[in-house]
Write an enzyme that holds these catalytic residues in place. Structure first.
Site, short mmCIF file in Angstrom:
data_model
loop_
_atom_site.label_atom_id
_atom_site.label_comp_id
_atom_site.label_asym_id
_atom_site.label_seq_id
_atom_site.Cartn_x
_atom_site.Cartn_y
_atom_site.Cartn_z
N GLU A 1 1.07 -1.22 -0.01
CA GLU A 1 0.03 -0.03 0.00
C GLU A 1 0.76 1.02 0.04
O GLU A 1 0.27 2.29 0.19
CB GLU A 1 -0.97 -0.12 1.12
CG GLU A 1 -1.84 -1.13 1.17
CD GLU A 1 -2.40 -1.42 -0.08
OE1 GLU A 1 -2.45 -2.60 -0.57
OE2 GLU A 1 -3.09 -0.70 -0.60
N ASP B 1 8.70 13.96 -31.76
CA ASP B 1 7.54 13.25 -31.21
C ASP B 1 6.43 13.90 -31.10
O ASP B 1 6.33 15.26 -31.07
CB ASP B 1 8.15 12.76 -29.83
CG ASP B 1 9.01 11.30 -29.90
OD1 ASP B 1 9.14 11.04 -31.07
OD2 ASP B 1 9.37 11.15 -28.91
#
Ligand SMILES: COc1ccccc1CNc1ccc(C(N)=O)cn1
Length: 245
Positions: A115, A168
């Site tokens: 967690e 890109d």
């Protein structure tokens, strides 16, 4: 660029070593990768790296000491690197952030599991907390790999074609233009004539106009943030008009 990754699952990183841009970059020495397993920094017989959360609640947390000592070992070998923790609570990274990261000598990336980690690890031993997006993964390793791939491909020498990273999508804040390759016609669909003509100024104009148009249609938020100069605005206006004609 030196990457050190603190992870309970070092074997996951073999994929980066074996192939693709990161594999070649590592081979070319454009980037280097060192892995540190917190379990190697435990001092108890059971090599404990996790424990139950104070206050109750589901799941386990990563303990401070093994992570702290693994980070310290990495810092000793990479004193110029900053420590970044990958978590859903971190600053969400975009291409501009990846460019920022690519300008530093190295990063020590901490991959959380369970967690998450005891907050005192972040307070005391982490420089920056990042997120690759607003979703939860079962571990920070994939997030670390995403960061390493996005950063590595921006490094000089990582990609074959020097300027392909610069072209890109999300470069200069626009989405990419459409791309085409052979055959010139397939299933009744043709390649735009301008791309076959060989007029490089017209091709560059068409590509910028398409990038502007695609960004306007799909991600107007990016366009808002980026703003357009007069020339770009004129190209976009022509694009929008041509779509309504
Ligand atoms: C429950 O998992 C956690 C809880 C807390 C911290 C880290 C983890 C490991 N998981 C991660 C890590 C990063 C990202 C991200 N968006 O960058 C998503 N998930």
């Amino acid at each position: 660029m030196r990457f050190d990754v603190v992870t309970l699952f070092p074997a996951l990183f073999d994929v980066l070593l074996d192939q693709g841009v990161t594999g070649r970059a590592l081979i070319r020495g454009v980037a280097e990768l060192h892995l540190w397993n917190p379990r190697d920094f435990t001092r108890d017989r059971h090599r404990t790296v996790d424990d139950r959360p104070y206050g109750g609640g589901p799941g386990m947390l990563m303990k401070v000491e093994p992570l702290r000592d693994a980070i310290a070992a990495a810092r000793a070998q990479a004193p110029q690197s900053r420590v970044a923790y990958l978590s859903p609570q971190g600053r969400v990274l975009d291409q501009a952030a990846m460019v920022e990261l690519s300008r530093r000598p190295g990063w020590i990336l901490v991959a959380g599991r369970y967690e998450g980690v005891d907050e005192r690890l972040i307070e005391g031993h982490v420089d920056e907390e990042w997120s690759i997006g607003d979703y939860v993964l079962s571990g920070g390793e994939l997030a670390a790999m995403v960061v390493m791939d996005a950063v590595t491909r921006l490094l000089p020498g990582a990609l074959g074609h020097a300027d392909s990273a610069a072209q890109d999508s999300h470069t200069d804040g626009l989405l990419d233009c459409p791309h085409y390759t052979r055959p010139p016609e397939i299933d009744g669909r043709r390649v735009p004539e301008v791309l076959i003509g060989g007029d490089h100024a017209a091709i560059a104009r068409w590509r910028l106009q398409q990038a502007l148009g695609q960004t306007y249609r799909r991600r107007p938020d990016l366009l808002e943030r980026r703003g357009l100069n007069q020339h770009e605005q004129a190209l976009l206006d022509e694009f929008v008009r041509s779509r309504h004609d």
